[in-house]
Design a protein around this motif. Structure first.
Motif, PDB file in Angstrom:
ATOM      1  N   LYS A 136       0.830  -1.199   0.000  1.00  0.00           N
ATOM      2  CA  LYS A 136       0.000   0.000   0.000  1.00  0.00           C
ATOM      3  C   LYS A 136       0.874   1.262   0.000  1.00  0.00           C
ATOM      4  CE  LYS A 136      -4.076   1.945   2.158  1.00  0.00           C
ATOM      5  NZ  LYS A 136      -5.053   1.863   3.228  1.00  0.00           N
ATOM      6  N   ALA A 137       1.969   1.225   0.767  1.00  0.00           N
ATOM      7  CA  ALA A 137       2.891   2.369   0.806  1.00  0.00           C
ATOM      8  C   ALA A 137       3.538   2.575  -0.567  1.00  0.00           C
ATOM      9  CB  ALA A 137       3.957   2.156   1.874  1.00  0.00           C
ATOM     10  N   LYS A 138       3.914   1.493  -1.236  1.00  0.00           N
ATOM     11  CA  LYS A 138       4.506   1.596  -2.568  1.00  0.00           C
ATOM     12  C   LYS A 138       3.488   2.142  -3.568  1.00  0.00           C
ATOM     13  CE  LYS A 138       7.949  -2.043  -2.092  1.00  0.00           C
ATOM     14  NZ  LYS A 138       8.362  -3.380  -2.513  1.00  0.00           N
ATOM     15  N   ILE A 179      11.071  13.177  -0.256  1.00  0.00           N
ATOM     16  CA  ILE A 179      10.969  12.243   0.862  1.00  0.00           C
ATOM     17  C   ILE A 179      12.275  12.214   1.661  1.00  0.00           C
ATOM     18  CG2 ILE A 179      10.769   9.791   1.460  1.00  0.00           C
ATOM     19  CD1 ILE A 179       8.696   9.554  -0.817  1.00  0.00           C
ATOM     20  N   GLU A 180      13.403  12.217   0.976  1.00  0.00           N
ATOM     21  CA  GLU A 180      14.692  12.213   1.659  1.00  0.00           C
ATOM     22  C   GLU A 180      14.860  13.465   2.517  1.00  0.00           C
ATOM     23  OE1 GLU A 180      17.015   9.830   2.135  1.00  0.00           O
ATOM     24  OE2 GLU A 180      15.505   8.607   1.118  1.00  0.00           O
ATOM     25  N   VAL A 200       5.152   8.292   4.059  1.00  0.00           N
ATOM     26  CA  VAL A 200       4.543   8.229   2.726  1.00  0.00           C
ATOM     27  C   VAL A 200       3.037   8.458   2.831  1.00  0.00           C
ATOM     28  CG1 VAL A 200       4.081   6.740   0.728  1.00  0.00           C
ATOM     29  CG2 VAL A 200       6.352   6.764   1.769  1.00  0.00           C
ATOM     30  N   TYR A 201       2.406   7.884   3.853  1.00  0.00           N
ATOM     31  CA  TYR A 201       0.970   8.118   4.056  1.00  0.00           C
ATOM     32  C   TYR A 201       0.684   9.596   4.322  1.00  0.00           C
ATOM     33  CZ  TYR A 201       0.476   3.035   4.553  1.00  0.00           C
ATOM     34  OH  TYR A 201       0.490   1.682   4.352  1.00  0.00           O
ATOM     35  N   VAL A 258      -1.559  14.784   2.634  1.00  0.00           N
ATOM     36  CA  VAL A 258      -1.418  16.220   2.409  1.00  0.00           C
ATOM     37  C   VAL A 258      -1.553  16.539   0.922  1.00  0.00           C
ATOM     38  CG1 VAL A 258       0.146  18.194   2.621  1.00  0.00           C
ATOM     39  CG2 VAL A 258      -0.064  16.575   4.502  1.00  0.00           C
ATOM     40  N   LEU A 259      -1.063  15.655   0.066  1.00  0.00           N
ATOM     41  CA  LEU A 259      -1.228  15.824  -1.378  1.00  0.00           C
ATOM     42  C   LEU A 259      -2.712  15.910  -1.737  1.00  0.00           C
ATOM     43  CD1 LEU A 259       0.264  15.157  -4.413  1.00  0.00           C
ATOM     44  CD2 LEU A 259      -1.088  13.130  -4.023  1.00  0.00           C
TER      45      LEU A 259
END
Length: 168
Positions: A8-10, A28-29, A54-55, A60-61
């Motif tokens: 799911k994260a991927k 992300i980094e 990632v979630y 937020v996206l």
């Protein structure tokens, strides 16, 4: 169960990349560094924190795309998106869950402030500020706040509305 979470994260990571012109891997980094996720020594906890990040980025996206009525996040929203993800992370207390301070005992006394002083009997009252968190210059009382996306939207409304597309 864990494999489903990873998948799911991927999938969310792929969805994020399709909805922005920004280099998501570098994004992300940077967040991992700024949120101190890279300093987590426990590998399992670090992995969970990365998945949760990632979630958060995806959540937020969705908020940004909802408010701006855009199909993708442009590079002009990079800083706003970054700050919103950090606020989202702290307001949901993921820092407490994943990134525990090594100097927790040293910081215990720093969380106490003088609340009142009475001159006659020399009474001093102290207030515990552990439930307060300062994010980008705004102090939130995390113990009394029920996190709602409206808090995030209200704080960044001005920046988001600059990129808003009108709907008919």
């Amino acid at each position: 169960m864990k494999k489903q979470k990873q998948e799911k994260a991927k999938l969310n990571n792929l969805k994020i990349k399709n909805k922005t012109n920004i280099d998501v891997d570098k994004f992300i980094e940077r967040l991992k560094k700024e949120l101190s996720i890279n300093t987590i020594s426990n590998d399992e906890k670090k992995k969970e924190a990365n998945e949760q990040l990632v979630y958060c980025i995806y959540d937020v996206l969705v908020i940004i795309l909802d408010v701006t009525h855009q199909n993708i996040i442009s590079e002009g929203l990079y800083t706003t998106w970054l700050n919103m993800v950090k606020d989202y992370w702290y307001l949901n207390k993921y820092d407490d869950q994943f990134v525990k301070s090594i100097d927790a005992e040293e910081n215990e006394d720093k969380n106490v402030k003088v609340k009142s002083i009475q001159v006659g009997d020399t009474t001093t009252t102290f207030a515990d500020t552990t439930s307060q968190i300062e994010i980008n210059g705004t102090t939130y009382n995390t113990g009394t706040i029920d996190f709602d996306n409206d808090i995030l939207i209200e704080k960044y409304k001005k920046a988001l509305y600059r990129h808003r597309k009108m709907r008919w």
